[in-house]
Scaffold this motif. Structure first.
Motif, PDB file in Angstrom:
ATOM      1  N   ASN A 221      45.956  38.742  35.320  1.00 25.69           N
ATOM      2  CA  ASN A 221      44.830  38.200  36.092  1.00 25.69           C
ATOM      3  C   ASN A 221      43.547  38.623  35.399  1.00 25.69           C
ATOM      4  N   ARG A 222      42.472  37.881  35.566  1.00 23.07           N
ATOM      5  CA  ARG A 222      41.171  38.410  35.142  1.00 23.07           C
ATOM      6  C   ARG A 222      40.840  39.635  35.992  1.00 23.07           C
ATOM      7  N   ASN A 223      41.002  39.478  37.309  1.00 23.77           N
ATOM      8  CA  ASN A 223      40.947  40.598  38.236  1.00 23.77           C
ATOM      9  C   ASN A 223      42.174  40.515  39.124  1.00 23.77           C
ATOM     10  N   LEU A 224      42.741  41.650  39.462  1.00 21.12           N
ATOM     11  CA  LEU A 224      43.965  41.690  40.247  1.00 21.12           C
ATOM     12  C   LEU A 224      43.621  41.413  41.710  1.00 21.12           C
ATOM     13  N   GLU A 225      44.004  40.216  42.187  1.00 19.98           N
ATOM     14  CA  GLU A 225      43.571  39.777  43.512  1.00 19.98           C
ATOM     15  C   GLU A 225      44.516  38.717  44.054  1.00 19.98           C
ATOM     16  N   PRO A 226      44.467  38.460  45.365  1.00 24.36           N
ATOM     17  CA  PRO A 226      45.407  37.520  45.979  1.00 24.36           C
ATOM     18  C   PRO A 226      45.336  36.103  45.422  1.00 24.36           C
ATOM     19  N   TYR A 227      44.141  35.602  45.061  1.00 22.46           N
ATOM     20  CA  TYR A 227      44.037  34.229  44.577  1.00 22.46           C
ATOM     21  C   TYR A 227      44.971  33.965  43.399  1.00 22.46           C
ATOM     22  N   LEU A 250      54.108  45.019  32.217  1.00 22.62           N
ATOM     23  CA  LEU A 250      52.720  45.123  31.750  1.00 22.62           C
ATOM     24  C   LEU A 250      51.839  44.265  32.649  1.00 22.62           C
ATOM     25  N   ILE A 251      50.886  44.906  33.312  1.00 21.75           N
ATOM     26  CA  ILE A 251      49.992  44.215  34.245  1.00 21.75           C
ATOM     27  C   ILE A 251      48.567  44.309  33.718  1.00 21.75           C
ATOM     28  N   VAL A 252      47.952  43.169  33.486  1.00 25.37           N
ATOM     29  CA  VAL A 252      46.605  43.098  32.920  1.00 25.37           C
ATOM     30  C   VAL A 252      45.641  42.551  33.957  1.00 25.37           C
ATOM     31  N   GLY A 253      44.483  43.180  34.093  1.00 29.18           N
ATOM     32  CA  GLY A 253      43.455  42.676  35.001  1.00 29.18           C
ATOM     33  C   GLY A 253      42.551  43.784  35.483  1.00 29.18           C
ATOM     34  N   GLY A 254      41.332  43.405  35.847  1.00 32.37           N
ATOM     35  CA  GLY A 254      40.350  44.368  36.312  1.00 32.37           C
ATOM     36  C   GLY A 254      40.485  44.680  37.790  1.00 32.37           C
ATOM     37  N   ASP A 255      39.606  45.546  38.265  1.00 33.81           N
ATOM     38  CA  ASP A 255      39.635  45.996  39.658  1.00 33.81           C
ATOM     39  C   ASP A 255      38.707  45.188  40.569  1.00 33.81           C
ATOM     40  N   GLY A 256      37.966  44.237  40.000  1.00 35.50           N
ATOM     41  CA  GLY A 256      36.981  43.512  40.782  1.00 35.50           C
ATOM     42  C   GLY A 256      37.549  42.268  41.441  1.00 35.50           C
ATOM     43  N   VAL A 257      36.661  41.313  41.694  1.00 32.30           N
ATOM     44  CA  VAL A 257      37.043  40.055  42.342  1.00 32.30           C
ATOM     45  C   VAL A 257      36.456  38.906  41.537  1.00 32.30           C
ATOM     46  N   SER A 258      37.307  37.978  41.147  1.00 25.86           N
ATOM     47  CA  SER A 258      36.830  36.760  40.496  1.00 25.86           C
ATOM     48  C   SER A 258      36.746  35.602  41.480  1.00 25.86           C
ATOM     49  N   THR A 268      40.097  48.441  46.727  1.00 19.22           N
ATOM     50  CA  THR A 268      40.310  47.370  45.763  1.00 19.22           C
ATOM     51  C   THR A 268      41.666  46.736  46.055  1.00 19.22           C
ATOM     52  N   TRP A 269      41.797  45.443  45.749  1.00 21.43           N
ATOM     53  CA  TRP A 269      43.089  44.789  45.930  1.00 21.43           C
ATOM     54  C   TRP A 269      44.151  45.492  45.090  1.00 21.43           C
ATOM     55  N   LYS A 270      43.781  45.889  43.891  1.00 15.30           N
ATOM     56  CA  LYS A 270      44.743  46.566  43.013  1.00 15.30           C
ATOM     57  C   LYS A 270      45.362  47.769  43.708  1.00 15.30           C
ATOM     58  N   GLN A 271      44.536  48.665  44.210  1.00 21.30           N
ATOM     59  CA  GLN A 271      45.053  49.900  44.793  1.00 21.30           C
ATOM     60  C   GLN A 271      45.727  49.662  46.137  1.00 21.30           C
ATOM     61  N   MET A 272      45.249  48.687  46.876  1.00 24.70           N
ATOM     62  CA  MET A 272      45.857  48.400  48.179  1.00 24.70           C
ATOM     63  C   MET A 272      47.334  48.072  48.036  1.00 24.70           C
ATOM     64  N   TYR A 273      47.669  47.244  47.040  1.00 22.97           N
ATOM     65  CA  TYR A 273      49.063  46.823  46.913  1.00 22.97           C
ATOM     66  C   TYR A 273      49.894  47.820  46.129  1.00 22.97           C
TER      67      TYR A 273
END
Length: 418
Positions: A221-227, A250-258, A268-273
C-alpha cells in the motif's frame, strides 16, 4: 510552445509526460507546492506556489473540502499571475484538479485550452464510498448531499475543461454522462523495459537476503489502510503464517492515510490491526513478518521480482501503479475481485481474483499458487504480456498521451462561466 502543468504532488501522474514534452523542445513549467523554490527537474521548470491560510471562520463540515480547495486555487492563481506578468503564455495547460488548484487558471489565461487528469468522480454508492460495511457513513441518509458538495470542484472544473484524460475505463466511467465525451482513456504507462522479471534477482534490504528460491509473499500500500484492504490482509495473516511455515511476508506502506478516513485519534491503521492479530501469532511466526515502511523504488522493483505471490486488495477505487508493475514483473497475483482490478486481471488467466472481504479465500489462493510453480509461471507471463500489449509506456501510453496533448492544443478554449 509553452506548456503549464499544475499538480499538488508534481510530477504525480505526469512523471513521464512532462519530461517527454520538455525533451521535445517545449518550454514546460509546473506550478506545485512540492518545492520551496524554483528548480529544474528533467527539463521541467518547477515553480512553487505558497499556501497561506490565516485564521478562518468555522465552516460546515461538508464545506471543509471545498474551503481547502479554494485556498489552493487562490494561491495558485496568484502564482499564475506572476508567471503571466513575466511573459509566460502557455498554449496548453494540463492539471490534476483533485486539490482545486487549477480552478482559476482560465481567469489568467482564458485562451489556453485546459486538459484535466480525471482521476475519479465520487458516488455515495457503487464505488469506494459505502463499499465496506465495517466503516459506514456517519449519516447514511445524508451521503448524497455530502458527496454532491464533494464533487463541487469536479463540476466547476468541468465548466472550463476542454479535454480530460483518465487512466482506466473504470475511472472514466465514474464521471457523469455529460462529461465522458471529453475524456480520453489512456494509462500513465508502465516502463516495461525497467519493470521486468529477473530470475537472478537478490533482495538485500533491512537485514533481508532473499532470492526467488525463497517463499516470499508481498503486500503493498502507499499507506497501510482499509481502502487498500490492509485490515483484510492482517486478519488473514495468522492462518497464512500457519499454512505457509516457510513464507516470508513483506508488507510495504507508510503509517499515514492516502484515502478514506483517518484512524481514530492517536492511532494508526497499521498498529490497530497489528494489535488485533498479534496475540494469535506465535513469536517464531511473527519473526517472518517484515514491515518495510516506504522503500526506495529500486528495492520495490526487486521485491516484485523476488515475490512468489503478490497480494493486491482494494475497494472499487483508483487502480494502483503497484499492481501493474507487479504484472510487468511476472508476479503471480492474488487480488480483490472489484471492477478496476477486473479491468486488468482475468481470474485464471492473468491472476487470481477473490472476494475482497473473504480472507480465507485469499489464503487458499495464496497457498495454491505457492505450491504450483507451473500455474505461477503461466499467470505471471500472461500478466506481463497484457501490460506490454496494452499499457507499455513507450509503445502504447506515451504516444496516446502526446496525441491527446496535440488534440488539446487544437481545442477551442472554454471561457469561465460568469
Amino acid at each position: 510552445m509553452d506548456i503549464l502543468f499544475i499538480h499538488n504532488n508534481f510530477p504525480g501522474q505526469f512523471k513521464h509526460l512532462a519530461p517527454n514534452l520538455a525533451a521535445q523542445g517545449h518550454r514546460v513549467v509546473a506550478l506545485t507546492p512540492r518545492v520551496d523554490k524554483h528548480t529544474v527537474w528533467n527539463g521541467v521548470q518547477m515553480i512553487p506556489y505558497h499556501l497561506k491560510v490565516s485564521g478562518r471562520q468555522s465552516v460546515h463540515p461538508w464545506l471543509v473540502d471545498t474551503d481547502t480547495k479554494l485556498h489552493r486555487a487562490h494561491a495558485c492563481y496568484i502564482a499564475a499571475l506572476k508567471l503571466r506578468d513575466q511573459g509566460f503564455d502557455p498554449k496548453v495547460i494540463i492539471a490534476h484538479p483533485g486539490w482545486g488548484e487549477s480552478l482559476f487558471v482560465k481567469d489568467v489565461w482564458p485562451n489556453a485550452p485546459l486538459g484535466l487528469f480525471c482521476e475519479l468522480y465520487y458516488h455515495p454508492e457503487g464505488g469506494g464510498l459505502g463499499f465496506d460495511p465495517e466503516f459506514p457513513a456517519r449519516a447514511p441518509d445524508q451521503e448524497y448531499m455530502r458527496i454532491r458538495l464533494k464533487n463541487l470542484s469536479n463540476r466547476l472544473h468541468h465548466e472550463i475543461m476542454d479535454l480530460g484524460i483518465s487512466p482506466t475505463q473504470f475511472q472514466a466511467s465514474s464521471y457523469p454522462e455529460d462529461m465522458r465525451p471529453l475524456i480520453t482513456v489512456s494509462h500513465d504507462g508502465i516502463d516495461t523495459k525497467a519493470v521486468r522479471p529477473d530470475p537472478e534477482v537478490r533482495l538485500t534490504y533491512e537485514g533481508l537476503d532473499l532470492t526467488r528460491q525463497d517463499e516470499v509473499i508481498t503486500f503493498v500500500n502507499r499507506n497501510l489502510e482499509p481502502y487498500r484492504g490492509y485490515h483484510i490482509f492482517m486478519r488473514a495473516l495468522p492462518r497464512l503464517l500457519r499454512e505457509r511455515p516457510n513464507a516470508q511476508i513483506l508488507i510495504v506502506g507508510g503509517d499515514g492515510v492516502s484515502y478514506g478516513a483517518a484512524a481514530p485519534k492517536g492511532k494508526t491503521w497499521k498498529q490497530m490491526y497489528i494489535d488485533e492479530v498479534r496475540d494469535s501469532i506465535p513469536d517464531a511466526d511473527w519473526a517472518r513478518v517484515h514491515f518495510l515502511g516506504r522503500i526506495p523504488y529500486d528495492v520495490f522493483l526487486k521485491m516484485l521480482q523476488v515475490t512468489r505471490v503478490h497480494v493486491y486488495l482494494t475497494y472499487p477505487f483508483v487502480l494502483s501503479w503497484s499492481l501493474m508493475e507487479a504484472m510487468a514483473s511476472e508476479a503471480a497475483i492474488v487480488a480483490s475481485d472489484v471492477a478496476p482490478v477486473a479491468e486488468v486481471i482475468k481470474d485464471g488467466e492473468t491472476g487470481r481474483l477473490v472476494n475482497f472481504f473473504d480472507g480465507d479465500a485469499m489464503v487458499d489462493r495464496i497457498a495454491e499458487l505457492a505450491e504450483d510453480e507451473e500455474q505461477r509461471r503461466a499467470l505471471g507471463q500472461a500478466a506481463r504480456k497484457k501490460i506490454v500489449a496494452e499499457y507499455d509506456l513507450a509503445s502504447i501510453c506515451m504516444p496516446r498521451q502526446l496525441s491527446w496533448v496535440q488534440q488539446l492544443h487544437g481545442a477551442e478554449s472554454r471561457r469561465p462561466v460568469d
